[in-house]
Design a protein around this motif. Structure first.
Motif, mmCIF file in Angstrom:
data_model
loop_
_atom_site.group_PDB
_atom_site.id
_atom_site.type_symbol
_atom_site.label_atom_id
_atom_site.label_comp_id
_atom_site.label_asym_id
_atom_site.label_seq_id
_atom_site.Cartn_x
_atom_site.Cartn_y
_atom_site.Cartn_z
ATOM 1 N N PHE A 448 0.707 -5.064 -3.322
ATOM 2 C CA PHE A 448 -0.259 -5.034 -4.411
ATOM 3 C C PHE A 448 -1.599 -4.451 -3.961
ATOM 4 O O PHE A 448 -2.204 -3.644 -4.677
ATOM 5 C CB PHE A 448 -0.462 -6.441 -4.978
ATOM 6 N N LEU A 449 -2.078 -4.858 -2.788
ATOM 7 C CA LEU A 449 -3.323 -4.285 -2.292
ATOM 8 C C LEU A 449 -3.168 -2.795 -2.009
ATOM 9 O O LEU A 449 -4.098 -2.009 -2.221
ATOM 10 C CB LEU A 449 -3.782 -5.018 -1.031
ATOM 11 N N PHE A 450 -2.002 -2.407 -1.537
ATOM 12 C CA PHE A 450 -1.747 -0.970 -1.375
ATOM 13 C C PHE A 450 -1.810 -0.269 -2.727
ATOM 14 O O PHE A 450 -2.393 0.821 -2.849
ATOM 15 C CB PHE A 450 -0.370 -0.755 -0.740
ATOM 16 N N GLY A 451 -1.223 -0.894 -3.753
ATOM 17 C CA GLY A 451 -1.265 -0.300 -5.085
ATOM 18 C C GLY A 451 -2.669 -0.193 -5.629
ATOM 19 O O GLY A 451 -2.996 0.767 -6.341
ATOM 20 N N MET A 452 -3.545 -1.161 -5.290
ATOM 21 C CA MET A 452 -4.925 -1.077 -5.753
ATOM 22 C C MET A 452 -5.642 0.137 -5.157
ATOM 23 O O MET A 452 -6.499 0.745 -5.802
ATOM 24 C CB MET A 452 -5.679 -2.351 -5.390
ATOM 25 N N MET A 453 -5.310 0.507 -3.942
ATOM 26 C CA MET A 453 -5.939 1.670 -3.314
ATOM 27 C C MET A 453 -5.258 2.972 -3.705
ATOM 28 O O MET A 453 -5.887 4.025 -3.716
ATOM 29 C CB MET A 453 -5.920 1.502 -1.787
ATOM 30 N N TYR A 454 -3.985 2.895 -4.004
ATOM 31 C CA TYR A 454 -3.196 4.103 -4.241
ATOM 32 C C TYR A 454 -2.856 4.276 -5.713
ATOM 33 O O TYR A 454 -2.075 5.139 -6.067
ATOM 34 C CB TYR A 454 -1.904 4.023 -3.420
ATOM 35 N N CYS A 506 4.112 -1.271 -7.308
ATOM 36 C CA CYS A 506 2.737 -1.753 -7.472
ATOM 37 C C CYS A 506 1.776 -0.596 -7.731
ATOM 38 O O CYS A 506 0.829 -0.745 -8.518
ATOM 39 C CB CYS A 506 2.308 -2.522 -6.218
ATOM 40 N N ALA A 507 1.997 0.544 -7.083
ATOM 41 C CA ALA A 507 1.145 1.711 -7.337
ATOM 42 C C ALA A 507 1.295 2.183 -8.779
ATOM 43 O O ALA A 507 0.311 2.582 -9.420
ATOM 44 C CB ALA A 507 1.483 2.829 -6.358
ATOM 45 N N ILE A 508 2.517 2.130 -9.313
ATOM 46 C CA ILE A 508 2.729 2.520 -10.711
ATOM 47 C C ILE A 508 2.041 1.533 -11.648
ATOM 48 O O ILE A 508 1.380 1.923 -12.628
ATOM 49 C CB ILE A 508 4.239 2.607 -11.005
ATOM 50 N N TYR A 804 -13.383 -5.893 1.958
ATOM 51 C CA TYR A 804 -12.476 -5.703 0.830
ATOM 52 C C TYR A 804 -12.943 -4.593 -0.115
ATOM 53 O O TYR A 804 -12.182 -4.186 -0.994
ATOM 54 C CB TYR A 804 -12.312 -7.008 0.053
ATOM 55 N N LEU A 805 -14.153 -4.126 0.066
ATOM 56 C CA LEU A 805 -14.619 -3.003 -0.754
ATOM 57 C C LEU A 805 -13.859 -1.733 -0.441
ATOM 58 O O LEU A 805 -13.967 -0.751 -1.175
ATOM 59 C CB LEU A 805 -16.124 -2.786 -0.537
ATOM 60 N N ARG A 806 -13.079 -1.731 0.640
ATOM 61 C CA ARG A 806 -12.228 -0.570 0.922
ATOM 62 C C ARG A 806 -11.180 -0.382 -0.183
ATOM 63 O O ARG A 806 -10.680 0.726 -0.373
ATOM 64 C CB ARG A 806 -11.568 -0.714 2.291
ATOM 65 N N LEU A 807 -10.855 -1.457 -0.901
ATOM 66 C CA LEU A 807 -9.941 -1.315 -2.039
ATOM 67 C C LEU A 807 -10.539 -0.384 -3.093
ATOM 68 O O LEU A 807 -9.830 0.414 -3.720
ATOM 69 C CB LEU A 807 -9.654 -2.685 -2.647
ATOM 70 N N TRP A 808 -11.855 -0.506 -3.299
ATOM 71 C CA TRP A 808 -12.546 0.371 -4.245
ATOM 72 C C TRP A 808 -12.736 1.769 -3.657
ATOM 73 O O TRP A 808 -12.487 2.769 -4.322
ATOM 74 C CB TRP A 808 -13.895 -0.244 -4.613
#
Length: 896
Positions: A448-454, A506-508, A804-808
């Motif tokens: 899920f965190l990967f999907g938030m970045m991708y 999750c990326a989708i 965690y701002l790396r997600l943004w």
């Protein structure tokens, strides 16, 4: 799932086996794969063990198998699969309980010794034949070239051969050749050499008679060879060279090489010795070719050539027969190699385990080890049945060792889906025994965190298709591995196939939330905004700078986009500002939730292990500090999102009738605080949306002061939360050391001794630890350690939240890159209205997207998501200093 939440229950057991049945028992336990043996002879070296001779015999068998494998691979033969033969051998070992392992090794040794002897004899014979055959080939070339040498002299055609005249110093200076090398002799055709143009014939007819030597040399050594001849003999020799048209096998190495034949004429025995040394130095082989007078006799020379040709044909026939015999033998060995290899590996592994046993009583062996609690009954049954089959009933025992135990190893029951996530966690460190396994949460949060970045529908679909492809082709890959061996890198890719599928899904999903597909927005539903000139939704065209209005009243169903971001935001001028605000706040919220979850897991571990000091003096201060500052920050974000700021701003405005929202007189020059009907204080009174960053900074730097409050009493509430958070820090710093100090002081018998405590969280409270493994610490050392832990937690909460701002940041980078590729490549080509240009642009767009977004950016998001779990999440509760459970198993040996 319970065996993945915490590790499986382990028991430390003792085995008493009869020495006659020990081999068979260990073999059966290896098939069970549930027992990890410990070494009861640590004081002994490897050469002092009881079964060292058997291990040496297995090593010798492995050496022979490596030799056989080398011969098989030399013919390019395929090794047969191991599954059938090994299974047959295993069945035999089960049914024949009285089988002697020593007899098995004796039989295998005799069989492999016989095959090795045959191969060595055939190889030796083949090498000798090959060497003689290559020598005869070189001898034949020397005969033919030697005949051409004299024929050329007799016919005056010396210009067709490379001629070297060492006597050039007497007849003139040599010319420079095309390659820049100055030859030893001048060209005979230029008249510089008296021997070159009929000179040799003149010498023969005179009173002087020259000796000669004929040999063969590598072609690339020609220049160095003739230069050495000239310098060593001081020009007192005469040499000629002729190239061999085809590469021939070297008599020493057997490798095909281009060579040249040389003939050297000389007159002195001293020069003969010099020439022989030069030939040895250059690896040139000399052959007993008849002298130049005999070579002139065509009939005698022809007879020698015919004899050599006949010998070559006979040698070739014998070589082919030898090769056929070796090929047939290696074909038989290839069919049985896997079976032998499996048996040798199995026997060697069994004897290595038997070396861990101790012979306390004659005829009996005792071993100890860790066993999975659920497999204890099966192991006891196997041992009893094995002894009963050998008429040794009652001579065995498997029982639990009384406490204290060593630290138990960690074992999780994983499957093909959970394996990759467990390996991720174990790469950082193996969990302690019965410690909560982070892999359970990683399986959900990592994709899920990967999907938030991708987050992108199109790019996520590409990853999903790649994972599905790996899933479909996995059976074929396993068949390939069973026959050709496993590739470590490719095996890791296939092991992560389910992870790639979840990452793609999750990326989708996040792509639908962002409403982003290859940097384009999808109008799946009607937009909640309308521009003047647009038709219904986002269709039509509008002028730049036009303002959008809600299509329905604020907060009503019609004004809310059913799922994800309204596509109108993707074409607005403040698109970047909106998405940055949304993604930044979302990243902080998910970061706080994950870190808070990690702190709760620390409390659950403390409750499970019964460690009251950790729960009350570490977990409670940590969770209070977290809730007072960081969870409160997330609450402020949700509060700002939930407030109807249109209504709030209306409450802070002055109406056309000169009255405020609560019917107080006002004017346009009045401050917002005076006009606001809420009267929450600050500069806005609660009627304007606040800047959350400034509010969060002021919580610590300017306590009690809130310029833009969102609720009544916000300043007092934040001051109270800050005070509670600050008070929790001394408790976290001093609580546990003081507790340990008074706990130690309350024990009169040990009051005079230094404090003995485990700084880290205790292991399972039901198990007693080895007293020798405890470290003695003074109170100051415990305090220093706790001080480090406190500083790491307090500062870590701040830095981890920012991390965690790396997600943004990565989501923004991914979106902007995709948008740049689309705008600069595809949109430019589409506007050009050229089919060829569109085709070229699409090819470029596909290559750039695959290389940058589907390769480099995927790896970047992958690594950042991994870092968030290893550092930001796991350091809140995870010790990662456990030992992996490595049971003795025979199933993996057959695959090696």
């Amino acid at each position: 799932m319970g065996s993945w939440w915490r590790s499986r229950d382990m028991k430390y057991v003792s085995l008493i086996l009869s020495e006659d049945a020990a081999h068979e028992c260990v073999h059966n336990l290896g098939e069970l794969s549930a027992l990890q043996f410990t070494d009861l002879n640590p004081e002994q070296t490897a050469f002092q063990r009881r079964y060292v001779n058997y291990v040496k015999r297995c090593d010798e068998l492995e050496r022979k198998l490596r030799f056989i494998l080398k011969e098989i691979e030399a013919f390019g033969l395929q090794i047969s699969s191991t599954s059938h033969t090994y299974e047959m051998e295993t069945t035999t070992s089960k049914t024949t309980a009285s089988r002697s392992s020593a007899l098995l090794l004796d039989t295998l040794e005799a069989e492999l010794e016989e095959y090795e002897t045959q191969l060595l004899e055939l190889n030796t014979y083949s090498n000798e034949l090959t060497h003689k055959y290559n020598e005869k080939v070189e001898f034949q070339e020397c005969l033919e070239k030697g005949r051409k040498f004299l024929a050329a002299e007799a016919d005056g055609a010396s210009s067709k051969l490379d001629t070297v005249n060492p006597l050039s110093s007497a007849y003139g200076a040599p010319a420079i050749s095309e390659d820049g090398m100055q030859p030893l002799l001048a060209d005979a055709s230029r008249g510089h050499s008296g021997l070159a143009s009929g000179g040799f014939k003149h010498v023969i007819e005179g009173e002087m008679k020259f000796s000669s030597t004929v040999g063969i040399l590598k072609a690339d050594e020609k220049s160095r060879f003739e230069r050495m001849l000239f310098r060593s003999t001081r020009g007192n020799c005469f040499a000629r060279f002729a190239e061999v048209e085809r590469p021939i096998a070297d008599a020493a190495t057997g490798r095909p090489e281009f060579k040249i034949v040389f003939i050297v004429f000389f007159k002195s025995e001293v020069i003969s010795a010099i020439i022989n040394k030069i030939c040895d130095a250059f690896g040139a082989r000399q052959y007993p070719v008849p002298d130049h007078l005999t070579l002139g006799n065509a009939s005698q020379l022809g007879l020698i050539v015919r004899e050599t040709t006949s010998e070559l044909a006979d040698a070739r026939e014998v070589l082919l027969k030898n090769r056929e015999l070796r090929l047939a033998l290696c074909s038989r060995l290839a069919r049985r190699y896997s079976e032998w290899k499996a048996v040798v590996l199995r026997e060697k592994a069994i004897y290595h385990v038997l070396n861990l046993f101790r012979a306390d009583v004659s005829g009996m062996l005792r071993g100890e080890g860790w066993i999975v609690a659920s497999a204890e009954v099966d192991a006891r049954t196997l041992i009893s049945q094995t002894h009963a089959a050998m008429d040794l009933a009652g001579a065995s025992m498997l029982s639990q060792v009384p406490l204290p135990w060593p630290v138990p190893p960690t074992s999780f029951d994983v499957n093909e889906f959970t394996y990759a996530f467990q390996e991720f966690v174990d790469t950082y460190g193996v969990p302690r025994y019965k410690e909560i396994n982070p892999a359970l949460f990683t399986a959900v949060t990592f994709p899920f965190l990967f999907g938030m970045m991708y987050g992108d529908i199109g790019h996520g679909a590409c990853i999903l298709l790649g994972g599905i492809y790996l899933l479909i082709t996995h059976p074929a890959y396993r068949r390939c591995v069973s026959s050709a061996g496993e590739n470590e890198m490719l095996g890791g890719v296939y092991a992560s196939r389910y992870m790639l599928i979840t990452m793609g899904l999750c990326a989708i999903y996040v792509g639908f939330v962002y409403n982003d597909c290859f940097s384009l927005a999808l109008a799946l539903f009607d937009s909640g905004y309308l521009w003047e000139g647009s038709k219904g939704s986002v269709a039509g065209s509008v002028d730049g700078g036009a303002e959008a209005n809600l299509s329905a009243p604020y907060g009503s169903t019609g004004s809310i986009y059913p799922f994800g971001v309204d596509p109108a935001w993707h074409i607005s001028s403040n698109e970047l500002l909106f998405f940055n605000s949304m993604k930044m706040k979302t990243a902080v919220i998910f970061g706080v939730v994950q870190m808070t979850g990690g702190i709760f897991l620390k409390g659950l571990n403390a409750l499970y292990f019964g460690d009251r000091a950790v729960f009350w003096l570490e977990f409670m201060p940590m969770i209070i500090f977290d809730f007072c500052l960081f969870v409160y920050m997330a609450v402020l974000i949700f509060t700002k999102w939930a407030i109807n700021w249109d209504r709030r701003q209306l409450m802070g405005s002055c109406g056309i009738d000169g009255l405020t929202f609560d019917q107080r007189p006002c004017s346009d020059g009045d401050s917002l605080k005076h006009k606001c009907a809420l009267n929450f204080g600050g500069e806005t009174g609660g009627c304007a949306p606040p800047n959350l960053i400034n509010q969060l900074i002021n919580i610590a730097l300017n306590p009690g002061v809130v310029d833009e409050p969102m609720y009544s009493g916000q300043g007092s509430a934040q001051s109270a939360l800050l005070a509670i958070a600050f008070l929790s820090v001394p408790v976290l710093l001093l609580g546990k050391p003081v507790y340990i100090y008074f706990q130690h002081a309350s024990q009169p018998a040990s009051a005079s001794q230094p404090i003995s405590t485990q700084i880290e969280m205790d292991q399972d409270s039901t198990s007693s630890e080895d007293p020798k493994s405890k470290e003695v610490h003074s109170f100051s050392e415990v305090l220093i350690h706790q001080c480090i832990e406190t500083i790491e937690f307090v500062l870590g909460m701040v830095s981890n939240t920012a991390s965690y701002l790396r997600l943004w940041a990565l989501s923004l980078a991914h979106t902007e890159l995709a948008q740049v590729f689309w705008e600069k490549i595809m949109r430019t080509a589409i506007n050009a209205n050229s089919i060829f240009f569109v085709f070229v642009a699409y090819s470029t767009f596909a290559v750039v997207t695959a290389a940058v977004l589907l390769a480099m950016d995927l790896l970047e998001c992958f690594l950042h998501a991994l870092r968030l779990h290893w550092v930001e999440f796991q350091n809140k509760f995870y010790k990662a200093d456990g030992t992996r459970f490595t049971p003795f198993t025979l199933g993996q040996l057959s695959d090696k």
